[in-house]
Design a protein around this motif. Structure first.
Motif, mmCIF file in Angstrom:
data_model
loop_
_atom_site.group_PDB
_atom_site.id
_atom_site.type_symbol
_atom_site.label_atom_id
_atom_site.label_comp_id
_atom_site.label_asym_id
_atom_site.label_seq_id
_atom_site.Cartn_x
_atom_site.Cartn_y
_atom_site.Cartn_z
ATOM 1 N N ALA A 307 0.828 -1.205 0.000
ATOM 2 C CA ALA A 307 0.000 0.000 0.000
ATOM 3 C C ALA A 307 0.864 1.258 0.000
ATOM 4 N N VAL A 308 1.922 1.270 0.808
ATOM 5 C CA VAL A 308 2.814 2.428 0.841
ATOM 6 C C VAL A 308 3.507 2.603 -0.507
ATOM 7 N N ARG A 309 3.917 1.503 -1.101
ATOM 8 C CA ARG A 309 4.575 1.597 -2.413
ATOM 9 C C ARG A 309 3.600 2.105 -3.483
ATOM 10 N N PHE A 310 2.326 1.758 -3.345
ATOM 11 C CA PHE A 310 1.342 2.291 -4.285
ATOM 12 C C PHE A 310 1.281 3.810 -4.179
ATOM 13 N N TYR A 311 1.232 4.320 -2.961
ATOM 14 C CA TYR A 311 1.232 5.774 -2.785
ATOM 15 C C TYR A 311 2.488 6.400 -3.394
#
Length: 566
Positions: A307-311
């Motif tokens: 999820a953080v990498r998506f952001y």
């Protein structure tokens, strides 16, 4: 005598007394755990909102299965029920708690804010055909009437409550709300971040966590705080890690999932009337986010790191997240093109060109993950040598004096005492040999039971100047003759210990000591007369001692100890 050193580690303990829930909340607790309140008879509120998993799903399904046969997939990922007690009612133009952002859609419960209270929210799963699958409110009330806690329901809401099904259903929803509002497990504030924010012992952030907090707040990197607000908020709340706002971030479409327009899927906000709200979903709290197994409204992402990498890379590397058709990345494929103008473009998702440098580098991502893990409830202060050695040092400096329990002088030793081999008869001559006391011969009159008086030879011991210099304040403020001071050699191990508060805030420290003995205490005759002094001298650096500690405010504090025999 050793003051405060014998029976080291003996602590006072007791049972924590939890405040009792109100009658409606007790009803709500029983309902929350009751699978009979479902069409399948096998699904309770706790099935999807597991108390052991911060009131979120225990499994790793992207959406949960429900319906009469537990075979119908839900439309959206199940959110946590923790930290909902300050959530305001939904408004199209809600004031943002950060006091800076302009008013916009905010508040309410569920991903689209359709419920204004926890009581309203509770009706959604109970009556949804793909969740608990009750046919009607009356169906729920009929099951409540048969429940084992029906007498408690009547006690809370009146003997005749079941004769009014509509009112009974409303009261049942009130009960579920009361349970979630009153039971502290829904909003415990026991994360490491809470220790940090309250300046409590064990709350010191590691370098990685501190850097991650900086990334979280930095408007040019993570910018997480722009939506996951951690300051003072609604109703006197603080650090909710959400501003209750709505935004469209264009997450990838989960294969097999239906089209979901967020607010525009609500009956009171149809797409034709409010197209500017299509694709907007509520900002969830980040508390306990590291324990989640499905992220965003459709559960398309399974891990926090992903999820953080998506952001970080949605815009710079869209090919990682969206399908490519005929050489073209289908960005924002979960939202029809006519609504894609609603996509949020503030950092870190600022619409930057594909192939450009992401706003967060690898170090930023790892540090941010470290910080987000501090938001998990159930944190316990570290019970390590590094954490407790300073407290043990302080305690030994204050309470580690080794004394002989002779607060009252002069002391008379009679011939009878010598014949009986009393402690004074054995030990005071050794203190005289060491130059701490001097002796004078005399007599003491003893009266027997018949009243006869016998004069018995007695030796009176009084402190010399050297003895007076060895006096230190003892218990009850009286001076005592002290032989030296214990100091910490090293901590051997730290063991968790159950106490009157949270188990993690109590610990037993096993340690080796040094004995800084005064010269007179090392005299051979003194050591023979005081075996405990001799044992302490021989055991330094080898004999293991123990002391119990508990947390008070921002410090480890030694528990009360019990004096032992000399």
């Amino acid at each position: 005598m050793i003051r405060s050193l014998l029976l080291l580690g003996l602590a006072l303990s007791g049972l924590a007394q939890a405040s009792e829930l109100s009658l409606p909340a007790q009803v709500g607790r029983a309902m929350f755990m009751d699978p009979s309140l479902s069409g399948s008879g096998r699904m309770s509120c706790a099935s999807c909102h597991d108390p052991a998993h911060h009131y979120a799903p225990a499994n790793d399904l992207r959406v949960q299965l429900g319906g009469p046969h537990l075979d119908k997939p839900g439309q959206r990922a199940v959110p946590t029920l923790t930290y909902k007690n300050y959530t305001p009612a939904y408004a199209d133009l809600a004031d943002n708690p950060d006091g800076v952002s302009p008013p916009g859609p905010g508040g309410g419960f569920a991903w689209d804010g359709r419920a204004n209270t926890l009581a309203e929210q509770a009706t959604i799963p109970l009556l949804s055909p793909i969740e608990m699958a009750n046919k009607s409110p009356a169906d729920v009330v009929a099951k409540l009437r048969k429940a084992g806690y029906a007498p408690l329901f009547r006690q809370a809401f009146g003997d005749q409550i079941f004769t009014q099904p509509r009112l009974a259903f409303a009261r049942a929803m009130d009960a579920l709300q009361a349970f979630q509002m009153e039971d502290a497990s829904f909003h415990p504030y026991t994360s490491k971040y809470d220790y940090y924010a309250s300046n409590k012992v064990g709350g010191e952030l590691t370098p990685a966590e501190a850097r991650g907090f900086a990334v979280f707040q930095d408007p040019n990197r993570g910018n997480c705080a722009a939506c996951h607000y951690s300051g003072a908020g609604v109703g006197g709340s603080v650090a909710q890690f959400t501003d209750y706002s709505f935004s469209a971030i264009g997450v990838p479409q989960r294969p097999g999932a239906p089209l979901d327009l967020g607010i525009c899927d609500r009956r009171d906000h149809p797409a034709r009337a409010t197209p500017e709200l299509c694709g907007l979903f509520k900002t969830p709290t980040l508390r306990n986010v590291a324990t989640r197994k499905a992220f965003f409204h459709n559960g398309v992402i399974a891990t926090l790191e992903e999820a953080v990498r998506f952001y970080a890379t949605r815009d710079s590397n869209p090919e990682k997240w969206y399908p490519t058709v005929k050489g073209r990345v289908q960005k924002f494929n979960s939202l029809p093109r006519k609504y894609q103008a609603n996509i949020d473009t503030q950092l870190p998702m600022d619409g930057r060109r594909a192939g450009s440098t992401p706003p967060m580098n690898e170090q930023d991502i790892q540090d941010l993950l470290a910080f987000l893990n501090t938001l998990t409830d159930g944190y316990r202060p570290p019970q390590t040598a590094e954490a407790l050695a300073p407290a043990l040092d302080r305690w030994l400096a204050r309470s580690g004096s080794v004394c002989v329990a002779r607060p009252d002088w002069p002391i008379d030793v009679s011939a009878r005492d010598v014949a009986a081999g009393t402690r004074n008869a054995r030990q005071l001559p050794a203190l005289a040999h060491a130059g701490l006391v001097t002796a004078h011969e005399g007599y003491v009159d003893y009266r027997d039971e018949q009243g006869a008086v016998e004069r018995v030879p007695t030796r009176r011991y009084e402190l010399t100047e050297a003895g007076r210099q060895a006096l230190q304040p003892g218990r009850d403020g009286k001076p005592d003759l002290c032989a030296g001071q214990l100091a910490l050699e090293r901590v051997v191990r730290v063991e968790p210990r159950h106490g009157t508060g949270d188990a993690g805030e109590h610990a037993s420290v096993h340690y080796l000591y040094r004995f800084k003995a005064l010269p007179w205490a090392q005299d051979a005759e003194v050591r023979r007369a005081f075996p405990l002094l001799d044992a302490l001298l021989q055991g330094q650096g080898q004999h293991e001692m123990q002391q119990s500690f508990h947390v008070e405010g921002a410090a480890w504090v030694a528990d009360l100890t019990v004096e032992g025999t000399r």
